[in-house]
Structures are given as structure tokens and as C-alpha cells.
Design a protein around this motif. Structure first.
Motif, PDB file in Angstrom:
ATOM      1  N   PHE A   1     -41.817  -7.215 107.346  1.00 13.71           N
ATOM      2  CA  PHE A   1     -42.894  -6.233 107.378  1.00 13.71           C
ATOM      3  C   PHE A   1     -42.361  -4.938 107.981  1.00 13.71           C
ATOM      4  CE2 PHE A   1     -45.322 -10.105 106.959  1.00 13.71           C
ATOM      5  CZ  PHE A   1     -46.396  -9.728 106.152  1.00 13.71           C
TER       6      PHE A   1
ATOM      7  N   SER B   1     -40.020 -13.059  98.701  1.00 15.88           N
ATOM      8  CA  SER B   1     -41.243 -12.958  99.511  1.00 15.88           C
ATOM      9  C   SER B   1     -42.474 -13.235  98.665  1.00 15.88           C
ATOM     10  CB  SER B   1     -41.353 -11.563 100.145  1.00 15.88           C
ATOM     11  OG  SER B   1     -40.334 -11.340 101.090  1.00 15.88           O
TER      12      SER B   1
ATOM     13  N   GLU C   1     -53.754  -1.909 105.713  1.00 19.86           N
ATOM     14  CA  GLU C   1     -52.434  -1.459 106.149  1.00 19.86           C
ATOM     15  C   GLU C   1     -51.743  -0.652 105.049  1.00 19.86           C
ATOM     16  OE1 GLU C   1     -50.946  -1.979 109.270  1.00 19.86           O
ATOM     17  OE2 GLU C   1     -52.930  -2.701 109.854  1.00 19.86           O
TER      18      GLU C   1
ATOM     19  N   GLN D   1     -40.819 -11.449 110.349  1.00 23.98           N
ATOM     20  CA  GLN D   1     -41.958 -12.307 110.647  1.00 23.98           C
ATOM     21  C   GLN D   1     -41.774 -13.677 109.999  1.00 23.98           C
ATOM     22  OE1 GLN D   1     -44.905 -11.949 112.629  1.00 23.98           O
ATOM     23  NE2 GLN D   1     -44.743 -14.135 112.189  1.00 23.98           N
TER      24      GLN D   1
ATOM     25  N   GLY E   1     -54.430  -6.622 104.748  1.00 23.33           N
ATOM     26  CA  GLY E   1     -53.245  -6.099 104.079  1.00 23.33           C
ATOM     27  C   GLY E   1     -53.526  -4.829 103.303  1.00 23.33           C
TER      28      GLY E   1
ATOM     29  N   ALA F   1     -48.228  -1.693 109.396  1.00 17.17           N
ATOM     30  CA  ALA F   1     -47.390  -2.823 108.985  1.00 17.17           C
ATOM     31  C   ALA F   1     -47.652  -3.181 107.533  1.00 17.17           C
ATOM     32  CB  ALA F   1     -47.657  -4.029 109.879  1.00 17.17           C
TER      33      ALA F   1
ATOM     34  N   LEU G   1     -45.723  -4.948 103.780  1.00 14.33           N
ATOM     35  CA  LEU G   1     -44.620  -5.744 103.262  1.00 14.33           C
ATOM     36  C   LEU G   1     -43.463  -4.831 102.888  1.00 14.33           C
ATOM     37  CD1 LEU G   1     -43.577  -8.549 102.260  1.00 14.33           C
ATOM     38  CD2 LEU G   1     -44.485  -7.902 100.008  1.00 14.33           C
TER      39      LEU G   1
END
Length: 404
Positions: free
Chosen positions: A223, A293, A313, A349, A310, A271, A273
Motif C-alpha cells: 500500500f 495482489s 482512499e 502489509q 478503499g 493509503a 494499493l
């Protein structure tokens, strides 16, 4: 060349601290540390906020809590001894509305159980400490601080070499053969035979663990943490460290303000991906890593459960105004013109196959290889204590090693 006693894969702060602590305990030992980059501390160790964490966030009794408390004291002593810049400046964890008060109270109870110097304060005292902050209450954490972690990494590498250890940069580990009494590591700068190996490969720790024969029930999902730097006018609004009360489900989320050790003030992170394990920018893409991922069952389960978070973000990643709105929740006076992009970091992470974030430090063993599979924040703060913990494990495999 004869086998070494300990080989370490990864020249970040945890690997360096482990080598340093091992040589302190066993001065005559033979140690080799390999790092794929051309210098140590190239990734997470130098792409972080530089905060010396107090231990208030971590569940009492967890490995995180234990090593953070001990590690912070050890790190401050190390910085003082080695003339590395650090400061015990304190921070405030701010509640903006009443629904955050129960979480704030729980954090305070964690702090008390962990022996953290902290107190709950009201809005009047908060205004004395941070006049620009908006909040109905806060925890004033006396024990938090800031440090120059890249300088720590460089000095640790020097101390390892001064004690006869080898720090081999530009050496990527690409194979591990685990025998009964020796481990052979293949690297781009030659093979190494060692009586014990520690994997501190950070963003690639799970991949290196699998090379060793381990089968960790987790995968590293990167991340990217995106930051802005405040202009001098904006920086004047922040005296020290200003954090929000965290969401218990995502304690690493939530933008905050951090005064850095060299004077500037950064805010973030957002944050999202990362498109590669070292994806410090939106355009840095490694298709196979991204595919790894996106097709990992644990990531898909996590994304399905928390897609709203998500999306928020991601929106802040593309909208500076949305990012500003999140910052203004803590400091209403911060303005768009105060913000300029700062270098991003990437968080390694660990995500379990069930989609749950692995919060604590996680270490697995495979034969003579000790794999540090998860070492998120506060790993830099706790690194010397984590090193002690790992050296304890290594010592059980090398019973003939003698201390002075």
C-alpha cells in the motif's frame, strides 16, 4: 570461503539491527548481510514519517507492544550515543466528535497497560499544546518522538563492518537451499553458506520465506502512503505530532501531521494499493506483482469487505481537495496553497488468506531460516528490540556460540 555463523537477507533497519545486536552478543561471530540495493535502508526504513512511536496503539502483551516500549528506549539511547538527531517531542491523538471518545479511552487504557507516559486532556489544554487544532479532547502522549532513521541505518551498517561483519550491497538473494547443518544462499554477488539465516526482506519477505521452504499463510500486499509537505505558513500551524483517533479496523489509516527531524512538516498518508511492491509513484507498475495482489484470495476478500474505505482512499489520491478536507478535520486553517507533494512510502502489509490484516509482528521458521514475515510500523522504532528477539532465536540454533 568458510561458512558464516549468521547471514541476513535485507539491509533495512530490522536486518541491520539484528546483525548489530548479534555481533554485540557474540563479538567473534562471522556475519554477512546482503542487500539488493546499492545502499542500506533504501525502502521502508527511509520512506517513513520518522516517528519514534510510544506503544499506545498496540494491544497489551503483543509482540508489537513489548518490542515498541523496549525498542524506543534503546533507539533513543543509540541515537544519543551515536550523535544521531532525535527528539522526544510528544504528540496529541485528537477526538473531533463524541463517537471517537470510546476509542480514545480504549487507546488510553492500552497506554496505561503498556507503561506509556500519557494523559487525557480537554480542549483547553489541547489549544495550549496545538493552538490550530480542532478537537473536543485528546490524549497527550509524552513519550512520542522523532528521529533520523536513514542515519540510524547508515551508522548500524558502519558498526557491523567495524566489528568484522560484512555488508554486501547490490546482492539480490535469488535462491535458498536449506540443509541439515548449513544454508546456502545464492545471490547476484556470489553464494553464501551460513549456519543460520534471517530473512528481513520487508516488501519481499513472503517471497524470500517461500524460497526457504516456509509456507506462510499470508501475502504481502503493498500500500502506497502518499504525503504532502506543508509550506512554511502551513507548517506554523503544527508544533509537533498531531494524529486523529484511529479507526479500529484500519489503525494505519487516517491522515496526520508530523514535524520531521530536520524541521519540515508532512501530512498524510493516504493509503492506496501500489501497482508494484516498490511502487512509490502511480506510474511505477510491475504487471506480475500487481497481478499477484489482485488475484490473491486474501486481498479479494479484504477488498470486498472494505471497498467503501478503499474507494475513499483512492478518491483522496486523485483529489487534492478531498485530501485537504481530511486534513481540515484536524486543522481547519490549513489551505490548499499550503500543500506540495512529498515523497511517498510503501507499507508492506501482510494479509491473511481470510482477508484479515495481520497486525502484529509475525515470524516463521523453516529449518535453519528465521523468516520475519511481517514487520510493519513501529518496526523502525522497535528495531533494536526486534533484533534482540531474533538473536534469542538464532542463539538456540548455535549453542556453541559463546558470549564474552
Amino acid at each position: 570461503m568458510p561458512p558464516v555463523d549468521l547471514a541476513i537477507i535485507g539491509g533495512g533497519i530490522v536486518g541491520l539491527a539484528t546483525a548489530h545486536r548479534f555481533l554485540q552478543r557474540f563479538p567473534s561471530a562471522r556475519v554477512t548481510l546482503v542487500e539488493k540495493e546499492d545502499h542500506v535502508g533504501a525502502h521502508q526504513s527511509s520512506h517513513n514519517s520518522g516517528v519514534l512511536h510510544s506503544g499506545i496503539y498496540y494491544k497489551p502483551g503483543s509482540l508489537k507492544a513489548q518490542t515498541c516500549i523496549r525498542g524506543k528506549q534503546a533507539m533513543m539511547a543509540f541515537c544519543e550515543e551515536q550523535a544521531i538527531p532525535f527528539e522526544r517531542c510528544g504528540k496529541v491523538i485528537v477526538a473531533v466528535d463524541e463517537k471517537e471518545l470510546p476509542v480514545m479511552q480504549r487507546l488510553y487504557s492500552y497506554g496505561q497497560a503498556n507503561g506509556v507516559g500519557c494523559e487525557i486532556i480537554g480542549p483547553e489544554r489541547l489549544k495550549e499544546l496545538e493552538p490550530a487544532v480542532n478537537g473536543i479532547g485528546a490524549i497527550h502522549v509524552h513519550d512520542a518522538g522523532i528521529a533520523d532513521f536513514p542515519a540510524v541505518c547508515q551508522r548500524l551498517a558502519e558498526l557491523i563492518q567495524e566489528r568484522g561483519g560484512e555488508v554486501r550491497c547490490g546482492a539480490r538473494a535469488n535462491g535458498i537451499v536449506n540443509h541439515d547443518s548449513l544454508v546456502r544462499i545464492s545471490t547476484t554477488k556470489g553464494d553464501i553458506e551460513s549456519r543460520c539465516v534471517v530473512n528481513c526482506a520487508g516488501l519481499y519477505s513472503d517471497k524470500v520465506a517461500r524460497l526457504s521452504g516456509a509456507r506462510p499463510a499470508m501475502q504481502i500486499v503493498p500500500f502506497r502512503g502518499e504525503y504532502f509537505k506543508l509550506s512554511p505558513e502551513g507548517a506554523a500551524l503544527c508544533r509537533n505530532l498531531i494524529y486523529p483517533v484511529p479507526d479500529p479496523s484500519f489503525p494505519f489509516l487516517g491522515v496526520h501531521f508530523t514535524r520531521m527531524i530536520h524541521g519540515e512538516v508532512e501530512c498524510g498518508p493516504n493509503a492506496v494499493l501500489a501497482f508494484s511492491r516498490e511502487g512509490y509513484t502511480k506510474l511505477r507498475i510491475r504487471p506480475l506483482e500487481l497481478l499477484g495482489s489482485l488475484t490473491y484470495a486474501g486481498f479479494l476478500r479484504m477488498a470486498m469487505k472494505h471497498w467503501r474505505v478503499g474507494m475513499g482512499e483512492m478518491w483522496r489520491s486523485f483529489s487534492r481537495k478531498a485530501f485537504l478536507k481530511a486534513l481540515q478535520r484536524l486543522i481547519p486553517a490549513v489551505k490548499l496553497e499550503h500543500l506540495s507533494p512529498a515523497p511517498a512510502g510503501v507499507r508492506a502489509q501482510a494479509v491473511g488468506r481470510d482477508g484479515k490484516l495481520i497486525d502484529d509482528f509475525h515470524i516463521e521458521e523453516a529449518g535453519l531460516v528465521i523468516n520475519v514475515c511481517n514487520a510493519p510500523s513501529p518496526a523502525a522504532t522497535a528495531s533494536l528490540a526486534i533484533g534482540d528477539h531474533i538473536v534469542d532465536r538464532v542463539a538456540t540454533r548455535l549453542p556453541d556460540m559463546t558470549q564474552p
